[in-house]
Design a protein around this motif. Structure first.
Motif, mmCIF file in Angstrom:
data_model
loop_
_atom_site.group_PDB
_atom_site.id
_atom_site.type_symbol
_atom_site.label_atom_id
_atom_site.label_comp_id
_atom_site.label_asym_id
_atom_site.label_seq_id
_atom_site.Cartn_x
_atom_site.Cartn_y
_atom_site.Cartn_z
ATOM 1 N N SER A 23 -33.283 -60.898 14.416
ATOM 2 C CA SER A 23 -33.722 -60.141 15.806
ATOM 3 C C SER A 23 -32.939 -60.526 16.507
ATOM 4 O O SER A 23 -32.714 -59.497 17.947
ATOM 5 N N GLU A 24 -31.672 -60.023 16.013
ATOM 6 C CA GLU A 24 -30.099 -59.681 16.798
ATOM 7 C C GLU A 24 -30.127 -58.100 17.819
ATOM 8 O O GLU A 24 -30.389 -58.241 19.016
ATOM 9 N N GLU A 25 -31.249 -57.198 17.250
ATOM 10 C CA GLU A 25 -30.889 -55.821 18.354
ATOM 11 C C GLU A 25 -31.861 -56.079 19.528
ATOM 12 O O GLU A 25 -32.273 -56.158 21.514
ATOM 13 N N ASP A 26 -33.209 -57.169 19.523
ATOM 14 C CA ASP A 26 -34.465 -57.012 20.291
ATOM 15 C C ASP A 26 -33.144 -58.072 21.454
ATOM 16 O O ASP A 26 -33.923 -58.034 22.582
ATOM 17 N N VAL A 27 -32.950 -59.746 20.481
ATOM 18 C CA VAL A 27 -32.559 -59.568 21.446
ATOM 19 C C VAL A 27 -30.972 -59.576 22.956
ATOM 20 O O VAL A 27 -31.662 -59.572 23.844
ATOM 21 N N THR A 28 -30.516 -58.568 22.196
ATOM 22 C CA THR A 28 -29.417 -58.260 23.112
ATOM 23 C C THR A 28 -30.177 -56.846 23.979
ATOM 24 O O THR A 28 -29.639 -57.169 25.194
ATOM 25 N N VAL A 29 -31.358 -55.794 23.388
ATOM 26 C CA VAL A 29 -31.837 -54.940 24.533
ATOM 27 C C VAL A 29 -32.740 -55.589 25.565
ATOM 28 O O VAL A 29 -32.286 -55.568 27.176
ATOM 29 N N GLY A 30 -33.639 -57.086 25.309
ATOM 30 C CA GLY A 30 -34.730 -57.852 25.900
ATOM 31 C C GLY A 30 -32.849 -58.071 27.223
ATOM 32 O O GLY A 30 -33.618 -57.874 27.951
ATOM 33 N N ALA A 31 -31.887 -59.166 26.846
ATOM 34 C CA ALA A 31 -31.370 -59.537 27.689
ATOM 35 C C ALA A 31 -31.157 -57.971 28.702
ATOM 36 O O ALA A 31 -30.915 -59.399 29.678
ATOM 37 N N ILE A 32 -30.708 -57.161 28.596
ATOM 38 C CA ILE A 32 -29.919 -56.039 29.699
ATOM 39 C C ILE A 32 -31.024 -55.789 30.339
ATOM 40 O O ILE A 32 -31.035 -55.755 31.864
ATOM 41 N N VAL A 33 -32.176 -55.722 29.506
ATOM 42 C CA VAL A 33 -33.600 -55.224 30.318
ATOM 43 C C VAL A 33 -33.761 -55.844 31.409
ATOM 44 O O VAL A 33 -34.315 -55.631 32.616
ATOM 45 N N THR A 34 -33.676 -57.081 31.655
ATOM 46 C CA THR A 34 -34.147 -58.218 32.031
ATOM 47 C C THR A 34 -33.046 -58.308 32.774
ATOM 48 O O THR A 34 -33.218 -59.506 34.102
ATOM 49 N N GLU A 35 -31.845 -58.457 32.764
ATOM 50 C CA GLU A 35 -30.577 -58.645 34.039
ATOM 51 C C GLU A 35 -30.002 -57.550 34.067
ATOM 52 O O GLU A 35 -29.584 -57.167 33.642
ATOM 53 N N PRO A 36 -30.480 -56.658 35.440
ATOM 54 C CA PRO A 36 -30.409 -55.810 36.019
ATOM 55 C C PRO A 36 -28.626 -55.524 36.712
ATOM 56 O O PRO A 36 -28.327 -56.524 37.243
ATOM 57 N N LYS A 37 -28.185 -54.727 36.343
ATOM 58 C CA LYS A 37 -26.600 -54.574 36.699
ATOM 59 C C LYS A 37 -26.318 -53.550 37.466
ATOM 60 O O LYS A 37 -27.584 -52.449 37.815
ATOM 61 N N ASN A 38 -25.490 -53.457 38.572
ATOM 62 C CA ASN A 38 -25.206 -52.481 39.746
ATOM 63 C C ASN A 38 -24.333 -51.723 39.810
ATOM 64 O O ASN A 38 -22.818 -51.225 39.966
ATOM 65 N N ASN A 39 -23.394 -51.328 38.231
ATOM 66 C CA ASN A 39 -21.932 -51.164 37.975
ATOM 67 C C ASN A 39 -21.522 -50.367 38.765
ATOM 68 O O ASN A 39 -20.438 -49.953 38.703
ATOM 69 N N GLY A 40 -23.165 -48.933 38.452
ATOM 70 C CA GLY A 40 -22.784 -47.886 38.984
ATOM 71 C C GLY A 40 -22.996 -47.069 40.454
ATOM 72 O O GLY A 40 -22.934 -46.211 40.946
ATOM 73 N N ARG A 41 -22.773 -48.417 41.163
ATOM 74 C CA ARG A 41 -22.931 -48.271 42.806
ATOM 75 C C ARG A 41 -22.359 -47.288 42.931
ATOM 76 O O ARG A 41 -22.378 -46.466 44.227
ATOM 77 N N SER A 42 -20.898 -47.882 43.464
ATOM 78 C CA SER A 42 -19.622 -47.300 43.949
ATOM 79 C C SER A 42 -19.961 -45.937 42.904
ATOM 80 O O SER A 42 -19.084 -45.228 43.972
ATOM 81 N N LEU A 43 -19.699 -45.811 42.189
ATOM 82 C CA LEU A 43 -19.610 -43.717 41.303
ATOM 83 C C LEU A 43 -21.065 -43.372 42.594
ATOM 84 O O LEU A 43 -20.612 -42.313 42.988
ATOM 85 N N GLY A 44 -21.645 -43.806 42.649
ATOM 86 C CA GLY A 44 -22.982 -42.762 43.429
ATOM 87 C C GLY A 44 -22.404 -42.701 44.446
ATOM 88 O O GLY A 44 -22.728 -42.047 45.226
ATOM 89 N N LYS A 45 -22.422 -44.112 45.874
ATOM 90 C CA LYS A 45 -21.997 -43.739 47.142
ATOM 91 C C LYS A 45 -20.300 -42.411 47.039
ATOM 92 O O LYS A 45 -20.194 -41.958 48.157
ATOM 93 N N ARG A 46 -19.918 -42.425 46.268
ATOM 94 C CA ARG A 46 -18.473 -41.921 46.023
ATOM 95 C C ARG A 46 -18.899 -40.585 45.482
ATOM 96 O O ARG A 46 -18.125 -39.597 46.459
ATOM 97 N N LEU A 47 -19.511 -39.891 45.254
ATOM 98 C CA LEU A 47 -20.677 -38.402 45.055
ATOM 99 C C LEU A 47 -22.096 -38.389 45.731
ATOM 100 O O LEU A 47 -22.970 -37.669 44.923
ATOM 101 N N SER A 48 -21.960 -39.374 46.437
ATOM 102 C CA SER A 48 -23.569 -39.204 47.240
ATOM 103 C C SER A 48 -23.696 -37.625 47.716
ATOM 104 O O SER A 48 -25.117 -37.068 48.688
ATOM 105 N N HIS A 49 -22.837 -37.023 48.467
ATOM 106 C CA HIS A 49 -22.671 -35.637 49.083
ATOM 107 C C HIS A 49 -22.961 -34.890 47.781
ATOM 108 O O HIS A 49 -23.248 -32.995 48.482
ATOM 109 N N LEU A 50 -22.730 -34.942 46.899
ATOM 110 C CA LEU A 50 -23.106 -33.580 45.698
ATOM 111 C C LEU A 50 -24.586 -33.896 45.679
ATOM 112 O O LEU A 50 -25.366 -34.198 45.509
ATOM 113 N N ASP A 51 -25.161 -32.373 45.737
ATOM 114 C CA ASP A 51 -26.446 -32.057 45.285
ATOM 115 C C ASP A 51 -26.451 -32.479 43.772
ATOM 116 O O ASP A 51 -26.234 -31.857 43.013
ATOM 117 N N SER A 52 -27.805 -32.769 42.744
ATOM 118 C CA SER A 52 -28.101 -32.923 41.836
ATOM 119 C C SER A 52 -29.396 -31.642 41.591
ATOM 120 O O SER A 52 -29.765 -30.960 42.084
#
Length: 224
Positions: A23-52
């Protein structure tokens, strides 16, 4: 997605522990789904002025010829420099989209198989959300996407955003826009995943220049 020879760099990453083999793959994927991370927030602030650019899921288009691909790569490098961003180089073996996502999620690009499996599961379970964007037989498409080395596309990016409740941000080499945001359906994103997209050629994982992980050299094995 950099499956063009001579245009890609190799990468290796640290490993994370998983559960039992069956069950390695399901356990690994399940762990990240239930454990939110905000690693990209700083990049989002850096480029917040750009239109997407609004994202429309689609299968892969025509690969540009060498001249246009080279021009696009220069454009991407200039944009990275402008915003103080750097690429963690992802191996170009056909799995680069999934490797880049795995690096953002797990900090380990080698877990691309977990990401691919989760994305294919999403595509299969919620077929009605995606099949309208796929111009070939949907079962054939799913069978292709199960295979290691099959290029990811903008349909798999949408499925990944939905599966992992993530906003996926692409800094691109497109000339008309440099930022594309793929947001999950029906739920608020719990994390941001940042990728560079050398358009139709390759994906890498994005970091602020000062936060770029150090590539670990692969050990050489000598035959005697």
């Amino acid at each position: 997605m950099s499956e063009q020879k001579d245009n890609v760099s190799k990468s290796s990453c640290s490993s994370i522990s998983t559960s039992t083999q069956g069950s390695e793959e399901d356990v690994t994927v399940g762990a990240i789904v239930t454990e939110p991370k905000n690693n990209g927030r700083s990049l989002g602030k850096r480029l917040s002025h750009l239109d997407s650019l609004p994202h429309t899921p689609r299968v892969n288009g025509k690969i540009p010829d060498l001249t246009f691909a080279s021009i696009d790569h220069v454009t991407l490098m200039e944009r990275l420099g402008t915003y103080g961003l750097a690429e963690y180089q992802i191996e170009g073996d056909g799995n680069c989209q999934f490797r880049a996502l795995a690096d953002q999620i797990f900090r380990n690009a080698n877990h691309h198989k977990h990401v691919r499996k989760a994305v294919v599961k999403q595509l299969k379970e919620y077929r009605k959300h995606y099949e309208g964007y796929v111009p070939l037989d949907y079962k054939v498409y799913l069978k292709k996407m199960k295979r290691s080395g099959e290029w990811g596309d903008h349909v798999t990016l949408q499925a990944a955003a939905d599966r992992f409740a993530a906003k996926i941000c692409l800094l691109t080499s497109f000339r008309d826009t440099c930022l594309i945001e793929i947001v999950p359906r029906d739920v608020a994103p719990t994390r941001e995943l940042w990728l560079s997209f050398w358009c139709e050629v390759h994906y890498n994982s994005l970091y602020a220049t000062e936060d770029l992980p150090t590539l670990k050299a692969k050990k050489k094995h000598w035959l005697f």
